[in-house]
Design a protein around this motif. Structure first.
Motif: not given
Ligand SMILES: Nc1nc2c(ncn2[C@@H]2O[C@H](COP(=O)(O)OP(=O)(O)OP(=O)(O)O)[C@@H](O)[C@H]2O)c(=O)[nH]1
Ligand SMILES: [Mg+2]
Length: 369
Positions: A2-9, A32-34, A77-78, A84-88
């Motif tokens: 499982k790979l999660i794509i992440t990074g800044f908005s 896209t915001s929370i 991530i912001t 928002q970050n905790v959710k990510v």
């Protein structure tokens, strides 16, 4: 896997997700915001494997099963928005590795949350956010332990030492992958899945015009240097690709895609490349099972013994393991794709419980339950 794509908005996460999965989700120039209350996007893709294709042409099986990778794409991530970050972060903790998309493309119509395009700054700021995420987690745990001991409950003393060690490092802005832990500590750490100890693959999302350019190579080197200078931890795999173009390629039928890739001088589309790179980063290999019923690839950790690998197929096969009849894919093909010939040549081996399975081994497990 499982790979999660992440990074800044707005770094192009959804664009890269589309490129990797062949989906066509909407990408937008605003982030896209929370508040948008979006759910993570899921995609499961087959790990391209030419060996499976070849075995299928030999056996013409009823069923073919490739290894798969699961990709997730979510909010960005912001800097500084903890909620928002905790959710990510909670999502990240469930992954085998992070695919970190870094904006390196110029486009005035796409707003960067930090107002300017600066990939190195983003790599370093992202790491800082992960450090904050881990620190917050560790502090919460320590507080809980303290409260428990106040109430006279037996606190998890050993974990407390570990958390204190982590806290000291994180407060010094050091990622946990850059800290030495002994084997006991490593075992203790596993269930917490610390963000700064996770495997990371960096995708530099570059301009189309920068594909194969010195500018892109230079950026790759700079990011590599950043990680090397930061500490002793493993340097992530760093890829440079153009998300927008790769997304277009992923929508094309294979022959047209090939033509397009050749034109652009791209050796391997992102969809394939990322699979290889992440197998490598995570130390994964595939063994194969083949026959007229099914040809299949099984993903395991490098170093696994035959009996453990058998358990991947079924716990009964692991429990009742007798031996692993094994031939390497290369030897099998060199024998004209004929198991009888492979046997005659002595290439078909009888391996025991502790045989270390190799990438591309074709195995038939003998077992008794
Ligand atoms: N020029 C160019 N634009 C790109 C590239 N990748 C993404 N974009 C554009 O950048 C904008 C944001 O892309 P998304 O993929 O939605 O970014 P994201 O990271 O998912 O954004 P959020 O989910 O809102 O954080 C869109 O307008 C894309 O078309 C690229 O490689 N080149
Ligand atoms: Mg997105």
């Amino acid at each position: 896997m499982k790979l999660i794509i992440t990074g800044f908005s707005n770094s192009g996460k959804t664009t890269v997700f589309n490129a990797l999965t062949g989906q066509a989700l909407e990408t937008t120039a605003y982030s896209t915001s929370i508040a948008a209350d979006v759910e993570p996007h899921h995609g499961i893709v087959k790990v391209p494997d030419a060996r499976i294709d070849k075995l299928v042409s030999i056996y013409e099986p009823k069923k073919t099963t490739y290894a798969t990778v699961e990709y997730l794409d979510y909010l960005g991530i912001t800097s500084g928005d903890t909620s928002q970050n905790v959710k990510v972060f909670n999502l990240l903790k469930d992954a085998d590795a992070i695919v970190h998309v870094v904006r390196a493309f110029d486009d005035a119509s796409v707003i960067h949350p930090m107002k300017s395009v600066d990939p190195l700054r983003d790599v370093s700021s992202f790491e800082a956010e992960l450090i904050l995420g881990d620190l917050e987690f560790v502090e919460k745990r320590l507080k809980k332990i303290e409260e428990q001991s106040k109430r006279g409950k037996k606190p998890e003393i050993s974990d407390k030492d570990l958390f204190l060690k982590c806290k000291t490092a994180l407060e010094d802005e050091i990622s946990l992958r850059d800290i030495e832990f002994n084997d006991d500590e490593k075992r203790q750490m596993l269930p917490y899945q610390f963000l700064t100890a996770m495997q990371e693959i960096i995708v530099l999302n570059i301009n189309e015009s920068d594909i194969n350019s010195d500018k892109a190579k230079d950026l790759q080197n700079k990011v590599e240097t950043f990680f090397k200078e930061k500490g002793k931890g493993a340097v992530p795999q760093i890829l440079a690709l153009c998300g927008k173009i790769e997304m277009e390629i992923a929508q094309l039928p294979p022959d047209e895609a090939k033509e397009f890739l050749d034109e652009l001088g791209i050796e391997e589309p992102a969809m394939k490349k990322l699979c290889h790179v992440s197998y490598d980063a995570l130390g994964l290999i595939s063994f194969l099972t083949s026959g007229t019923d099914e040809v299949r690839a099984w993903t395991i950790k490098k170093g696994l013994h035959a009996q453990q690998a058998a358990g991947k197929i079924h716990s009964d096969i692991e429990r009742g393991f007798i031996r692993a009849e094994t031939v390497s894919y290369e030897d099998f093909i060199a024998s004209g794709g004929d198991m009888v010939k492979a046997k005659e040549k002595g290439l078909f081996r009888q391996e025991g419980k502790t045989y270390e399975v190799k990438d591309g081994d074709i195995i038939n497990f003998k077992f008794n339950v």
